[in-house]
Design a protein around this motif. Sequence first.
Motif, PDB file in Angstrom:
ATOM      1  N   ARG A 118     -12.129  19.948  -0.317  1.00  0.00           N
ATOM      2  CA  ARG A 118     -12.495  19.056  -1.403  1.00  0.00           C
ATOM      3  C   ARG A 118     -11.502  17.923  -1.612  1.00  0.00           C
ATOM      4  NH1 ARG A 118     -14.951  22.788  -6.302  1.00  0.00           N
ATOM      5  NH2 ARG A 118     -16.612  23.796  -5.087  1.00  0.00           N
ATOM      6  N   ALA A 119     -10.666  17.676  -0.646  1.00  0.00           N
ATOM      7  CA  ALA A 119      -9.713  16.571  -0.760  1.00  0.00           C
ATOM      8  C   ALA A 119     -10.423  15.235  -0.593  1.00  0.00           C
ATOM      9  CB  ALA A 119      -8.622  16.718   0.298  1.00  0.00           C
ATOM     10  N   ASP A 120      -9.850  14.215  -1.190  1.00  0.00           N
ATOM     11  CA  ASP A 120     -10.330  12.851  -0.977  1.00  0.00           C
ATOM     12  C   ASP A 120      -9.775  12.384   0.360  1.00  0.00           C
ATOM     13  OD1 ASP A 120     -10.661  10.026  -0.973  1.00  0.00           O
ATOM     14  OD2 ASP A 120     -10.906  10.071  -3.154  1.00  0.00           O
ATOM     15  N   ARG A 121     -10.597  12.396   1.370  1.00  0.00           N
ATOM     16  CA  ARG A 121     -10.118  12.185   2.734  1.00  0.00           C
ATOM     17  C   ARG A 121      -9.458  10.819   2.919  1.00  0.00           C
ATOM     18  NH1 ARG A 121     -11.892  15.472   6.905  1.00  0.00           N
ATOM     19  NH2 ARG A 121     -13.019  17.323   6.206  1.00  0.00           N
ATOM     20  N   LEU A 122     -10.048   9.773   2.334  1.00  0.00           N
ATOM     21  CA  LEU A 122      -9.485   8.436   2.525  1.00  0.00           C
ATOM     22  C   LEU A 122      -8.083   8.346   1.943  1.00  0.00           C
ATOM     23  CD1 LEU A 122      -9.715   5.492   3.366  1.00  0.00           C
ATOM     24  CD2 LEU A 122     -10.836   5.015   1.169  1.00  0.00           C
ATOM     25  N   VAL A 123      -7.918   8.758   0.690  1.00  0.00           N
ATOM     26  CA  VAL A 123      -6.611   8.687   0.044  1.00  0.00           C
ATOM     27  C   VAL A 123      -5.647   9.689   0.679  1.00  0.00           C
ATOM     28  CG1 VAL A 123      -5.405   8.824  -2.162  1.00  0.00           C
ATOM     29  CG2 VAL A 123      -7.735   7.939  -2.071  1.00  0.00           C
ATOM     30  N   PHE A 124      -6.160  10.838   1.105  1.00  0.00           N
ATOM     31  CA  PHE A 124      -5.329  11.855   1.747  1.00  0.00           C
ATOM     32  C   PHE A 124      -4.680  11.310   3.014  1.00  0.00           C
ATOM     33  CE2 PHE A 124      -4.554  15.650   4.317  1.00  0.00           C
ATOM     34  CZ  PHE A 124      -3.990  16.512   3.393  1.00  0.00           C
ATOM     35  N   VAL A 125      -5.415  10.503   3.755  1.00  0.00           N
ATOM     36  CA  VAL A 125      -4.876   9.911   4.978  1.00  0.00           C
ATOM     37  C   VAL A 125      -3.988   8.716   4.668  1.00  0.00           C
ATOM     38  CG1 VAL A 125      -5.507   8.747   7.128  1.00  0.00           C
ATOM     39  CG2 VAL A 125      -6.828  10.721   6.350  1.00  0.00           C
ATOM     40  N   LEU A 126      -4.337   7.929   3.633  1.00  0.00           N
ATOM     41  CA  LEU A 126      -3.570   6.728   3.315  1.00  0.00           C
ATOM     42  C   LEU A 126      -2.204   7.045   2.723  1.00  0.00           C
ATOM     43  CD1 LEU A 126      -6.134   4.205   1.778  1.00  0.00           C
ATOM     44  CD2 LEU A 126      -4.906   4.021   3.941  1.00  0.00           C
ATOM     45  N   ALA A 127      -2.063   8.169   2.027  1.00  0.00           N
ATOM     46  CA  ALA A 127      -0.817   8.466   1.313  1.00  0.00           C
ATOM     47  C   ALA A 127       0.404   8.480   2.230  1.00  0.00           C
ATOM     48  CB  ALA A 127      -0.958   9.788   0.553  1.00  0.00           C
ATOM     49  N   PRO A 128       0.422   9.229   3.340  1.00  0.00           N
ATOM     50  CA  PRO A 128       1.610   9.180   4.202  1.00  0.00           C
ATOM     51  C   PRO A 128       1.808   7.821   4.861  1.00  0.00           C
ATOM     52  CG  PRO A 128      -0.135  10.476   5.236  1.00  0.00           C
ATOM     53  CD  PRO A 128      -0.574  10.213   3.832  1.00  0.00           C
ATOM     54  N   ILE A 129       0.708   7.101   5.120  1.00  0.00           N
ATOM     55  CA  ILE A 129       0.840   5.758   5.703  1.00  0.00           C
ATOM     56  C   ILE A 129       1.523   4.820   4.721  1.00  0.00           C
ATOM     57  CG2 ILE A 129      -0.449   3.787   6.595  1.00  0.00           C
ATOM     58  CD1 ILE A 129      -2.578   5.723   7.573  1.00  0.00           C
ATOM     59  N   ILE A 130       1.163   4.931   3.440  1.00  0.00           N
ATOM     60  CA  ILE A 130       1.795   4.103   2.411  1.00  0.00           C
ATOM     61  C   ILE A 130       3.280   4.417   2.319  1.00  0.00           C
ATOM     62  CG2 ILE A 130       1.887   3.698  -0.084  1.00  0.00           C
ATOM     63  CD1 ILE A 130      -1.152   4.067  -0.122  1.00  0.00           C
ATOM     64  N   SER A 131       3.632   5.689   2.347  1.00  0.00           N
ATOM     65  CA  SER A 131       5.043   6.079   2.226  1.00  0.00           C
ATOM     66  C   SER A 131       5.875   5.520   3.367  1.00  0.00           C
ATOM     67  CB  SER A 131       5.156   7.608   2.179  1.00  0.00           C
ATOM     68  OG  SER A 131       4.593   8.125   1.006  1.00  0.00           O
ATOM     69  N   ILE A 132       5.428   5.681   4.609  1.00  0.00           N
ATOM     70  CA  ILE A 132       6.230   5.218   5.732  1.00  0.00           C
ATOM     71  C   ILE A 132       6.227   3.697   5.827  1.00  0.00           C
ATOM     72  CG2 ILE A 132       4.306   5.455   7.345  1.00  0.00           C
ATOM     73  CD1 ILE A 132       8.079   5.919   8.037  1.00  0.00           C
ATOM     74  N   THR A 133       5.124   3.044   5.423  1.00  0.00           N
ATOM     75  CA  THR A 133       5.065   1.583   5.492  1.00  0.00           C
ATOM     76  C   THR A 133       6.084   0.948   4.566  1.00  0.00           C
ATOM     77  OG1 THR A 133       2.722   1.637   6.086  1.00  0.00           O
ATOM     78  CG2 THR A 133       3.589  -0.419   5.200  1.00  0.00           C
ATOM     79  N   PHE A 134       6.102   1.385   3.304  1.00  0.00           N
ATOM     80  CA  PHE A 134       7.033   0.793   2.350  1.00  0.00           C
ATOM     81  C   PHE A 134       8.466   1.216   2.627  1.00  0.00           C
ATOM     82  CE2 PHE A 134       3.119   0.260  -0.136  1.00  0.00           C
ATOM     83  CZ  PHE A 134       3.251  -1.074  -0.475  1.00  0.00           C
ATOM     84  N   ALA A 135       8.661   2.316   3.337  1.00  0.00           N
ATOM     85  CA  ALA A 135      10.017   2.679   3.739  1.00  0.00           C
ATOM     86  C   ALA A 135      10.544   1.766   4.838  1.00  0.00           C
ATOM     87  CB  ALA A 135      10.050   4.133   4.210  1.00  0.00           C
ATOM     88  N   LEU A 136       9.642   1.247   5.680  1.00  0.00           N
ATOM     89  CA  LEU A 136      10.060   0.431   6.815  1.00  0.00           C
ATOM     90  C   LEU A 136      10.268  -1.040   6.473  1.00  0.00           C
ATOM     91  CD1 LEU A 136       7.739   1.888   9.626  1.00  0.00           C
ATOM     92  CD2 LEU A 136      10.217   2.161   9.469  1.00  0.00           C
ATOM     93  N   VAL A 137       9.488  -1.567   5.513  1.00  0.00           N
ATOM     94  CA  VAL A 137       9.461  -3.017   5.325  1.00  0.00           C
ATOM     95  C   VAL A 137      10.702  -3.557   4.627  1.00  0.00           C
ATOM     96  CG1 VAL A 137       6.949  -3.137   5.299  1.00  0.00           C
ATOM     97  CG2 VAL A 137       8.176  -2.769   3.151  1.00  0.00           C
ATOM     98  N   GLY A 138      11.552  -2.703   4.078  1.00  0.00           N
ATOM     99  CA  GLY A 138      12.722  -3.207   3.374  1.00  0.00           C
ATOM    100  C   GLY A 138      13.936  -3.433   4.248  1.00  0.00           C
ATOM    101  N   PHE A 139      13.966  -2.841   5.436  1.00  0.00           N
ATOM    102  CA  PHE A 139      15.171  -2.893   6.265  1.00  0.00           C
ATOM    103  C   PHE A 139      15.375  -4.260   6.907  1.00  0.00           C
ATOM    104  CE2 PHE A 139      18.036  -1.808   9.724  1.00  0.00           C
ATOM    105  CZ  PHE A 139      18.862  -0.863   9.139  1.00  0.00           C
TER     106      PHE A 139
END
Length: 415
Positions: A118-139
């Motif tokens: 019953r997970a929201d598949r779209l948000v479930f997949v986007l969440a780790p992508i969001i975390s790693i993306t914003f971790a990378l763009v600041g360096f």
Amino acid sequence: MRPNVKRETPYIHAGSSGRTYGRRIAGLTLLVLASGLAFAQDSANLYPQDPLWLVAVKAFLVVFGLLTAFAYMTLVERRLLARFQVRLGPNRVGPWGLLQPLADAIKSILKEDIIPTRADRLVFVLAPIISITFALVGFGLIPFGPPGSFFGGQPWVINLDVGILYLFAVSEMAVYGIFLAGWASNSKYSLLGSLRSSAALISYELALGMSLLTPVLVVGSLNLRQIVDWQDTNGWLILFAPIAFGVYAITSLAEAARTPFDLPEAEQELVGGYNTEYASIKWALFQMAEYVHLITASALIPTLFLGGWRMPAPFPDIPYVWMFLKIAFFLFVFIWIRATWFRLRYDQLMRFGWGVLLPVALFWFLVSALAKALGASNAALIWLSLAGIAVIVAILVIRGIQVRSAVPKAKGVRA
């Protein structure tokens, strides 16, 4: 015969309105990222820039370097922790265990990827992508040398006049990945873990931002390159704002969810926190984001307080070398703290952030602002910093004496 009773699912049911709300948050996050990159490009046009193809090459090198550093940081940390704890570290895969990160990467990619029913598949997949993306763009804002030292190009991906504000923005957006991961999992354990982790990160972000107001006030610029150049002329900022340095170093550990602030991974309390339902490469992306935050923090501390890639006389200014050595030193210190320090309870974590770090950072900023408004010199700021450190040490000693006197003594044991 036993009645046909439908078992309750262990997951929290999310209605269509909740799913729509989660998707809107994810869409808003991606929109903010796109807007931030567009703003960064517009601001970069104010400075002499490299050709677009060279900027793309540097961006690729930064991303590739961070991902490679993450992989081998896991090996270095496991080996160092083994040394601290007098045991063996990874030593099976490859000579001296050097291929262990590669084996872990292959295992993470090939493992079965499980998504709750019953997970929201779209948000479930986007969440780790969001975390790693914003971790990378600041360096990409961190300078590693003087202009023109990267084969005739600039030793940074992009140079922003509001660089510190940009770093705050992208680091704060990483909280969305944690919150969305807990919500989209449709599990009460993940949801509770994400709420606690988000609250802890936001509270420590306030103290982190407040601690950086002092060096910005002293230098008079938000540009990382100008901050490094100012320290070459006037001295390292740790001399003028040592309390701000201490607060920033502590909050950087909380930002990267490291010991003693690693509540997201407090397995004995909340199973696995916000990433309980994640497996395979999605789980690895969250771990990757944590290590990238750690590497970024280890690069920002010397940039903001220890002269960046420069060194005081009589040491020569060697681009890249000094910066890499400073980053390696702080990474070692962070691992050392993990090996020797204990994990705080959640109430202690929040009390320390709101009741200690934030008031100290705010008070020191007000004192520094008053000193600058009265026309105090840099030497006066150094003496003011020494006085502040003396006051903090005195408070800690008095507090320690009070705590020790309040502990009941066992019979027959001398004090």
